[in-house]
Write a protein that holds these residues in place. Structure first.
Motif, PDB file in Angstrom:
ATOM      1  N   ALA A  58       0.824  -1.208   0.000  1.00  0.00           N
ATOM      2  CA  ALA A  58       0.000   0.000   0.000  1.00  0.00           C
ATOM      3  C   ALA A  58       0.860   1.260   0.000  1.00  0.00           C
ATOM      4  O   ALA A  58       0.394   2.328  -0.376  1.00  0.00           O
ATOM      5  N   THR A  59       2.124   1.154   0.427  1.00  0.00           N
ATOM      6  CA  THR A  59       2.995   2.325   0.477  1.00  0.00           C
ATOM      7  C   THR A  59       3.802   2.507  -0.798  1.00  0.00           C
ATOM      8  O   THR A  59       4.422   3.536  -0.994  1.00  0.00           O
ATOM      9  N   ILE A  60       3.799   1.514  -1.670  1.00  0.00           N
ATOM     10  CA  ILE A  60       4.533   1.596  -2.927  1.00  0.00           C
ATOM     11  C   ILE A  60       3.620   2.200  -3.990  1.00  0.00           C
ATOM     12  O   ILE A  60       2.502   1.728  -4.182  1.00  0.00           O
ATOM     13  N   PRO A  61       4.090   3.249  -4.671  1.00  0.00           N
ATOM     14  CA  PRO A  61       3.232   3.858  -5.700  1.00  0.00           C
ATOM     15  C   PRO A  61       2.913   2.868  -6.821  1.00  0.00           C
ATOM     16  O   PRO A  61       3.714   1.985  -7.134  1.00  0.00           O
ATOM     17  N   PHE A  62       1.740   3.046  -7.393  1.00  0.00           N
ATOM     18  CA  PHE A  62       1.386   2.241  -8.560  1.00  0.00           C
ATOM     19  C   PHE A  62       2.287   2.660  -9.714  1.00  0.00           C
ATOM     20  O   PHE A  62       2.700   3.811  -9.821  1.00  0.00           O
ATOM     21  N   ARG A  63       2.566   1.705 -10.598  1.00  0.00           N
ATOM     22  CA  ARG A  63       3.467   1.965 -11.711  1.00  0.00           C
ATOM     23  C   ARG A  63       2.814   1.570 -13.029  1.00  0.00           C
ATOM     24  O   ARG A  63       1.792   0.912 -13.046  1.00  0.00           O
ATOM     25  N   THR A  64       3.470   1.972 -14.101  1.00  0.00           N
ATOM     26  CA  THR A  64       3.041   1.549 -15.435  1.00  0.00           C
ATOM     27  C   THR A  64       4.190   0.788 -16.078  1.00  0.00           C
ATOM     28  O   THR A  64       5.361   1.024 -15.796  1.00  0.00           O
ATOM     29  N   TRP A  65       3.829  -0.132 -16.952  1.00  0.00           N
ATOM     30  CA  TRP A  65       4.782  -0.996 -17.634  1.00  0.00           C
ATOM     31  C   TRP A  65       4.503  -0.929 -19.128  1.00  0.00           C
ATOM     32  O   TRP A  65       3.350  -0.984 -19.543  1.00  0.00           O
ATOM     33  N   MET A  66       5.561  -0.806 -19.945  1.00  0.00           N
ATOM     34  CA  MET A  66       5.390  -0.654 -21.380  1.00  0.00           C
ATOM     35  C   MET A  66       6.001  -1.840 -22.122  1.00  0.00           C
ATOM     36  O   MET A  66       7.123  -2.264 -21.824  1.00  0.00           O
ATOM     37  N   CYS A  67       5.274  -2.322 -23.117  1.00  0.00           N
ATOM     38  CA  CYS A  67       5.780  -3.359 -24.005  1.00  0.00           C
ATOM     39  C   CYS A  67       6.863  -2.739 -24.895  1.00  0.00           C
ATOM     40  O   CYS A  67       6.600  -1.744 -25.573  1.00  0.00           O
ATOM     41  N   VAL A  68       8.061  -3.310 -24.866  1.00  0.00           N
ATOM     42  CA  VAL A  68       9.153  -2.754 -25.665  1.00  0.00           C
ATOM     43  C   VAL A  68       9.006  -3.086 -27.148  1.00  0.00           C
ATOM     44  O   VAL A  68       9.688  -2.509 -27.984  1.00  0.00           O
ATOM     45  N   VAL A  69       8.100  -4.000 -27.475  1.00  0.00           N
ATOM     46  CA  VAL A  69       7.886  -4.383 -28.868  1.00  0.00           C
ATOM     47  C   VAL A  69       6.883  -3.447 -29.554  1.00  0.00           C
ATOM     48  O   VAL A  69       7.146  -2.918 -30.620  1.00  0.00           O
ATOM     49  N   CYS A  70       5.725  -3.219 -28.889  1.00  0.00           N
ATOM     50  CA  CYS A  70       4.676  -2.442 -29.566  1.00  0.00           C
ATOM     51  C   CYS A  70       4.259  -1.159 -28.838  1.00  0.00           C
ATOM     52  O   CYS A  70       3.498  -0.374 -29.374  1.00  0.00           O
ATOM     53  N   GLY A  71       4.726  -0.966 -27.606  1.00  0.00           N
ATOM     54  CA  GLY A  71       4.392   0.258 -26.879  1.00  0.00           C
ATOM     55  C   GLY A  71       3.130   0.183 -26.038  1.00  0.00           C
ATOM     56  O   GLY A  71       2.732   1.171 -25.428  1.00  0.00           O
ATOM     57  N   PHE A  72       2.476  -0.985 -25.977  1.00  0.00           N
ATOM     58  CA  PHE A  72       1.292  -1.140 -25.140  1.00  0.00           C
ATOM     59  C   PHE A  72       1.656  -0.812 -23.686  1.00  0.00           C
ATOM     60  O   PHE A  72       2.725  -1.172 -23.212  1.00  0.00           O
ATOM     61  N   ILE A  73       0.757  -0.125 -22.990  1.00  0.00           N
ATOM     62  CA  ILE A  73       0.991   0.253 -21.594  1.00  0.00           C
ATOM     63  C   ILE A  73       0.063  -0.529 -20.675  1.00  0.00           C
ATOM     64  O   ILE A  73      -1.153  -0.561 -20.889  1.00  0.00           O
ATOM     65  N   TYR A  74       0.653  -1.159 -19.650  1.00  0.00           N
ATOM     66  CA  TYR A  74      -0.120  -1.764 -18.563  1.00  0.00           C
ATOM     67  C   TYR A  74      -0.023  -0.827 -17.385  1.00  0.00           C
ATOM     68  O   TYR A  74       1.076  -0.530 -16.893  1.00  0.00           O
ATOM     69  N   ASP A  75      -1.147  -0.338 -16.916  1.00  0.00           N
ATOM     70  CA  ASP A  75      -1.233   0.581 -15.783  1.00  0.00           C
ATOM     71  C   ASP A  75      -1.802  -0.183 -14.591  1.00  0.00           C
ATOM     72  O   ASP A  75      -2.925  -0.677 -14.649  1.00  0.00           O
ATOM     73  N   GLU A  76      -1.001  -0.284 -13.509  1.00  0.00           N
ATOM     74  CA  GLU A  76      -1.448  -1.037 -12.340  1.00  0.00           C
ATOM     75  C   GLU A  76      -2.737  -0.477 -11.749  1.00  0.00           C
ATOM     76  O   GLU A  76      -3.556  -1.231 -11.223  1.00  0.00           O
ATOM     77  N   VAL A  77      -2.945   0.821 -11.825  1.00  0.00           N
ATOM     78  CA  VAL A  77      -4.162   1.439 -11.283  1.00  0.00           C
ATOM     79  C   VAL A  77      -5.388   0.940 -12.035  1.00  0.00           C
ATOM     80  O   VAL A  77      -6.393   0.566 -11.442  1.00  0.00           O
ATOM     81  N   GLN A  78      -5.295   0.900 -13.359  1.00  0.00           N
ATOM     82  CA  GLN A  78      -6.443   0.530 -14.187  1.00  0.00           C
ATOM     83  C   GLN A  78      -6.608  -0.969 -14.360  1.00  0.00           C
ATOM     84  O   GLN A  78      -7.723  -1.450 -14.574  1.00  0.00           O
ATOM     85  N   GLY A  79      -5.487  -1.723 -14.281  1.00  0.00           N
ATOM     86  CA  GLY A  79      -5.565  -3.154 -14.568  1.00  0.00           C
ATOM     87  C   GLY A  79      -6.043  -3.369 -15.992  1.00  0.00           C
ATOM     88  O   GLY A  79      -5.964  -2.467 -16.831  1.00  0.00           O
ATOM     89  N   LEU A  80      -6.547  -4.556 -16.259  1.00  0.00           N
ATOM     90  CA  LEU A  80      -7.146  -4.876 -17.563  1.00  0.00           C
ATOM     91  C   LEU A  80      -8.384  -5.725 -17.310  1.00  0.00           C
ATOM     92  O   LEU A  80      -8.388  -6.935 -17.535  1.00  0.00           O
ATOM     93  N   PRO A  81      -9.462  -5.093 -16.817  1.00  0.00           N
ATOM     94  CA  PRO A  81     -10.662  -5.856 -16.472  1.00  0.00           C
ATOM     95  C   PRO A  81     -11.183  -6.723 -17.614  1.00  0.00           C
ATOM     96  O   PRO A  81     -11.684  -7.821 -17.379  1.00  0.00           O
ATOM     97  N   GLU A  82     -11.022  -6.257 -18.851  1.00  0.00           N
ATOM     98  CA  GLU A  82     -11.507  -7.027 -20.001  1.00  0.00           C
ATOM     99  C   GLU A  82     -10.716  -8.326 -20.186  1.00  0.00           C
ATOM    100  O   GLU A  82     -11.156  -9.225 -20.872  1.00  0.00           O
TER     101      GLU A  82
END
Length: 63
Positions: free
Chosen positions: A6-30
């Motif tokens: 809970a004390t660690i900030p949420f982060r984002t992760w980027m695919c180095v191949v296509c640039g897709f972003i995974y955002d920990e805050v948003q997740g991927l509900p779909e």
């Protein structure tokens, strides 16, 4: 009881191949990944929804 995650900030992760972003805050509900899901908790079998590469081809994006 202290929740260290809970004390660690949420982060984002980027695919180095296509640039897709995974955002920990948003997740991927779909894709069954709830909002607030940390990258470490995304299944190792998960693949990029845009290009199909695995988690090993993602890098953390500095804020």
């Amino acid at each position: 009881m202290t929740d260290r995650a809970a004390t660690i900030p949420f982060r984002t992760w980027m695919c180095v191949v296509c640039g897709f972003i995974y955002d920990e805050v948003q997740g991927l509900p779909e894709e069954g990944i709830a909002p607030g899901t940390r990258w470490a908790d995304v299944p190792e079998s998960w693949t990029c929804p845009d290009c199909g590469v695995g988690k090993g081809d993602f890098e953390m994006v500095e804020a």
